[in-house]
Scaffold this motif. Structure first.
Motif, short mmCIF file in Angstrom:
data_model
loop_
_atom_site.label_atom_id
_atom_site.label_comp_id
_atom_site.label_asym_id
_atom_site.label_seq_id
_atom_site.Cartn_x
_atom_site.Cartn_y
_atom_site.Cartn_z
N TYR A 80 0.88 -1.17 0.00
CA TYR A 80 0.00 0.00 0.00
C TYR A 80 0.91 1.22 0.00
O TYR A 80 1.66 1.44 0.96
CB TYR A 80 -0.89 0.01 1.24
N GLY A 101 2.15 1.74 3.70
CA GLY A 101 1.33 1.40 4.85
C GLY A 101 1.55 -0.05 5.22
O GLY A 101 1.34 -0.95 4.40
N GLY A 102 2.02 -0.25 6.45
CA GLY A 102 2.25 -1.60 6.92
C GLY A 102 2.01 -1.70 8.41
O GLY A 102 2.38 -0.78 9.14
N PHE A 103 1.39 -2.78 8.85
CA PHE A 103 1.10 -2.96 10.27
C PHE A 103 0.39 -1.72 10.84
O PHE A 103 0.69 -1.26 11.93
CB PHE A 103 2.39 -3.26 11.05
N GLN A 104 -0.51 -1.21 10.04
CA GLN A 104 -1.40 -0.11 10.44
C GLN A 104 -0.69 1.21 10.64
O GLN A 104 -1.24 2.13 11.23
CB GLN A 104 -2.20 -0.47 11.71
N LYS A 105 0.54 1.36 10.21
CA LYS A 105 1.21 2.64 10.32
C LYS A 105 1.90 2.97 9.00
O LYS A 105 2.04 2.12 8.14
CB LYS A 105 2.22 2.62 11.46
N LEU A 106 2.30 4.21 8.86
CA LEU A 106 3.01 4.66 7.66
C LEU A 106 4.51 4.68 7.92
O LEU A 106 4.96 5.13 8.97
CB LEU A 106 2.53 6.05 7.25
N SER A 109 -3.99 -0.55 7.20
CA SER A 109 -2.79 -0.08 6.51
C SER A 109 -3.07 0.68 5.23
O SER A 109 -2.25 1.49 4.80
CB SER A 109 -1.87 -1.27 6.20
N TYR A 110 -4.22 0.44 4.58
CA TYR A 110 -4.50 1.13 3.32
C TYR A 110 -5.30 2.41 3.48
O TYR A 110 -5.59 3.10 2.50
CB TYR A 110 -5.20 0.20 2.33
#
Lengths: 111, 115
Positions: free
Chosen positions: A32, A94-99, B100-101
């Motif tokens: 993402y 975006g990974g593990f809910q953070k940027l 995440s997106y």
């Protein structure tokens, strides 16, 4: 480690010319990817994102970005630069809910 | 509608003092994030909340840093015994949910200077 890289500290372009700000990623799975812009003394503003589907993503202020899986790139583009586009641009994933952000590229558009 | 707001916009303090930085997210956004941005660098993740609970605090540099979000809206980042190395721009962001997106919407930041 998963990351994004912005290979250029600064990009210079003349007003009216096309611009490209480069970003490459090293992310496992389907990434993402995001572009943000930061103007002086202002917070980050969201420009566009890639989740899945069409590789060409259109965003705010006439910007677009092309997702290229084979080159692991997500370059930001605009057909005709404006002086007001001069700012700091950040690529992120975006990974593990953070940027996770790149180091940023300063875009300077000359009149 | 109103965006993410942060107060104060600037904070100057002396080494060893305690500071609190406040973030008011976009109404209806359940996820709230704190990032730190040093000069010439991209923002670095500190902590995020989904609702009232801190879901991931892995980015907090040490135990001098703490954050709360008691009612699931406003959040406060607290720094004890400040050090000169804590000087940075502290950014808050919110999103519709901690996925995440989802794009995150950022506030203008608090610039912290520790003398």
């Amino acid at each position: 480690a998963q990351s994004v890289a912005q290979p250029e500290d600064q990009v210079n372009v003349a007003e009216g010319n096309p611009l490209t700000v480069k970003c490459t990623y090293s992310v496992s799975g389907n990434p993402y990817l995001f572009w943000y812009v930061q103007y002086p003394n202002r917070g980050l503003q969201f420009l566009l994102k890639y989740i899945t589907g069409d590789n060409l993503v259109k965003g705010s202020y006439g910007f677009e970005a092309e997702f290229n899986k084979s080159q692991t790139s997500f370059h930001l583009k605009k057909p005709s630069a404006l002086v007001s586009d001069s700012a700091l641009y950040f690529c992120a994933f975006g990974g593990f809910q953070k940027l996770v952000f790149g180091t940023g590229t300063r875009l300077l558009v000359s009149p | 509608g109103a965006g993410v707001s942060q107060t104060p916009s600037n904070k100057v303090t002396e080494k060893g003092k305690y500071v609190e930085l406040r973030c008011d997210p976009i109404s209806g956004h359940t996820a709230l994030y704190w990032y730190r941005q040093s000069l010439g660098q991209g923002p670095e993740f500190l902590i995020y909340f989904q609702g009232t609970g801190a879901a991931d605090d892995s980015g907090l540099p040490n135990d001098r840093f703490f954050a709360v979000r008691p009612e699931g809206s406003v959040s406060t980042l607290k720094i004890q015994r400040t050090e000169r190395g804590d000087s940075a721009m502290y950014l808050c962001a919110s999103s519709l949910g901690a996925v995440s997106y989802n794009e995150q919407f950022f506030g203008p930041g608090t610039r912290l200077t520790v003398l």
